[in-house]
Write a protein that holds these residues in place. Sequence first.
Motif, PDB file in Angstrom:
ATOM      1  N   GLY A  36      -5.103  -9.392 -28.120  1.00 47.19           N
ATOM      2  CA  GLY A  36      -5.329  -8.495 -29.249  1.00 47.19           C
ATOM      3  C   GLY A  36      -4.187  -8.533 -30.242  1.00 47.19           C
ATOM      4  O   GLY A  36      -4.402  -8.569 -31.463  1.00 47.19           O
ATOM      5  N   LEU A  37      -2.964  -8.551 -29.731  1.00 45.22           N
ATOM      6  CA  LEU A  37      -1.795  -8.610 -30.605  1.00 45.22           C
ATOM      7  C   LEU A  37      -1.768  -9.913 -31.389  1.00 45.22           C
ATOM      8  O   LEU A  37      -1.484  -9.919 -32.599  1.00 45.22           O
ATOM      9  N   ALA A  38      -2.074 -11.029 -30.721  1.00 43.32           N
ATOM     10  CA  ALA A  38      -2.098 -12.324 -31.409  1.00 43.32           C
ATOM     11  C   ALA A  38      -3.146 -12.329 -32.508  1.00 43.32           C
ATOM     12  O   ALA A  38      -2.916 -12.863 -33.604  1.00 43.32           O
ATOM     13  N   ILE A  65       2.319  -2.716 -29.538  1.00 44.30           N
ATOM     14  CA  ILE A  65       1.374  -3.454 -30.380  1.00 44.30           C
ATOM     15  C   ILE A  65       1.398  -2.921 -31.806  1.00 44.30           C
ATOM     16  O   ILE A  65       1.523  -3.680 -32.771  1.00 44.30           O
ATOM     17  N   LEU A  66       1.288  -1.599 -31.958  1.00 45.01           N
ATOM     18  CA  LEU A  66       1.258  -1.034 -33.308  1.00 45.01           C
ATOM     19  C   LEU A  66       2.593  -1.236 -34.017  1.00 45.01           C
ATOM     20  O   LEU A  66       2.632  -1.529 -35.221  1.00 45.01           O
ATOM     21  N   GLU A  67       3.681  -1.102 -33.279  1.00 49.80           N
ATOM     22  CA  GLU A  67       4.999  -1.304 -33.883  1.00 49.80           C
ATOM     23  C   GLU A  67       5.127  -2.723 -34.436  1.00 49.80           C
ATOM     24  O   GLU A  67       5.632  -2.930 -35.549  1.00 49.80           O
ATOM     25  N   ARG A  68       4.629  -3.700 -33.692  1.00 54.43           N
ATOM     26  CA  ARG A  68       4.729  -5.094 -34.142  1.00 54.43           C
ATOM     27  C   ARG A  68       3.760  -5.382 -35.289  1.00 54.43           C
ATOM     28  O   ARG A  68       4.058  -6.186 -36.174  1.00 54.43           O
ATOM     29  N   PRO A  77      -5.568   1.133 -40.708  1.00 51.54           N
ATOM     30  CA  PRO A  77      -5.698   2.448 -40.066  1.00 51.54           C
ATOM     31  C   PRO A  77      -5.803   2.294 -38.552  1.00 51.54           C
ATOM     32  O   PRO A  77      -6.516   1.412 -38.060  1.00 51.54           O
ATOM     33  N   ALA A  78      -5.088   3.141 -37.808  1.00 51.93           N
ATOM     34  CA  ALA A  78      -5.023   2.987 -36.353  1.00 51.93           C
ATOM     35  C   ALA A  78      -5.129   4.335 -35.655  1.00 51.93           C
ATOM     36  O   ALA A  78      -4.548   5.327 -36.101  1.00 51.93           O
ATOM     37  N   LEU A  79      -5.875   4.338 -34.550  1.00 56.06           N
ATOM     38  CA  LEU A  79      -5.996   5.525 -33.706  1.00 56.06           C
ATOM     39  C   LEU A  79      -5.663   5.131 -32.274  1.00 56.06           C
ATOM     40  O   LEU A  79      -6.093   4.077 -31.794  1.00 56.06           O
ATOM     41  N   TYR A  80      -4.903   5.987 -31.593  1.00 53.92           N
ATOM     42  CA  TYR A  80      -4.644   5.788 -30.174  1.00 53.92           C
ATOM     43  C   TYR A  80      -5.732   6.483 -29.365  1.00 53.92           C
ATOM     44  O   TYR A  80      -6.141   7.609 -29.680  1.00 53.92           O
ATOM     45  N   LEU A  81      -6.200   5.809 -28.307  1.00 53.74           N
ATOM     46  CA  LEU A  81      -7.143   6.386 -27.351  1.00 53.74           C
ATOM     47  C   LEU A  81      -6.423   6.421 -26.009  1.00 53.74           C
ATOM     48  O   LEU A  81      -6.165   5.374 -25.416  1.00 53.74           O
ATOM     49  N   THR A  82      -6.088   7.604 -25.522  1.00 55.49           N
ATOM     50  CA  THR A  82      -5.246   7.659 -24.333  1.00 55.49           C
ATOM     51  C   THR A  82      -5.441   8.953 -23.559  1.00 55.49           C
ATOM     52  O   THR A  82      -5.866   9.971 -24.122  1.00 55.49           O
TER      53      THR A  82
END
Length: 228
Positions: A36-38, A65-68, A77-82
């Motif tokens: 996913g990161l790649a 991942i989000l930091e990179r 736009p990003a949401l964490y699911l945790t």
Amino acid sequence: MHVCLIDDDPRLLETLQRGFHDLNHTCEVFSSPEEGLARLTGTDVEEPDVLLLDVMMPRVSGWEILERIRATGRKTPALYLTARQEVEDRVHGLELGADDYVIKPFAFTELMARIRAVLRRHGYQEAIEIGPLIIHRNRPKVECAGRQVEVSPREHAFLELLASHPGETFSRTDLLQKLWDLHFDPGTNIVEVLVARLRRKLGTGGSGIIETVIRQGYRISLPEEPTE
């Protein structure tokens, strides 16, 4: 809407992917955080409309991942699911550049409402309007020259794809991959049949809006600028 989901829970991936597909949204899923990161930090790749990230994954966390991703300058736009509910975790995620933090377990309807709220804050268009054509992005609804046109989910996805990239030509191979998830030529004319059917449905009000580019593919014909 194009969603990218990274989570190491295969059941959640399957459930959410099915939910997004039922609403006619594209959903890429990655159970491997490295893959996913790649995908998200690669060059010359189509950026998704929204990113959904698990936090606790083996080898690479959702935080990393989000930091990179943010380090590359991308503002997807990003949401964490945790399942992590601690205030400190939520604050940390938001400080890294997340737009929201959804606690597991959650209802799919709640997730969709949160995604839409985040996308509105980012200026996401609920509908695309090109010439006489209006394509609603969150439901399979199309209007042409003031009348509603009944379209199938795949026909809607075709129009949304082309209208989201006005003037860009999509080859037959592109369309087979994006609309049918086929990474080979099935030896049929399914693309041509879909285009012909859509042109009939759009009628004279949408005459010429789906343009054939000889030996290249299809694109949305941009309306001509009015002359003085």
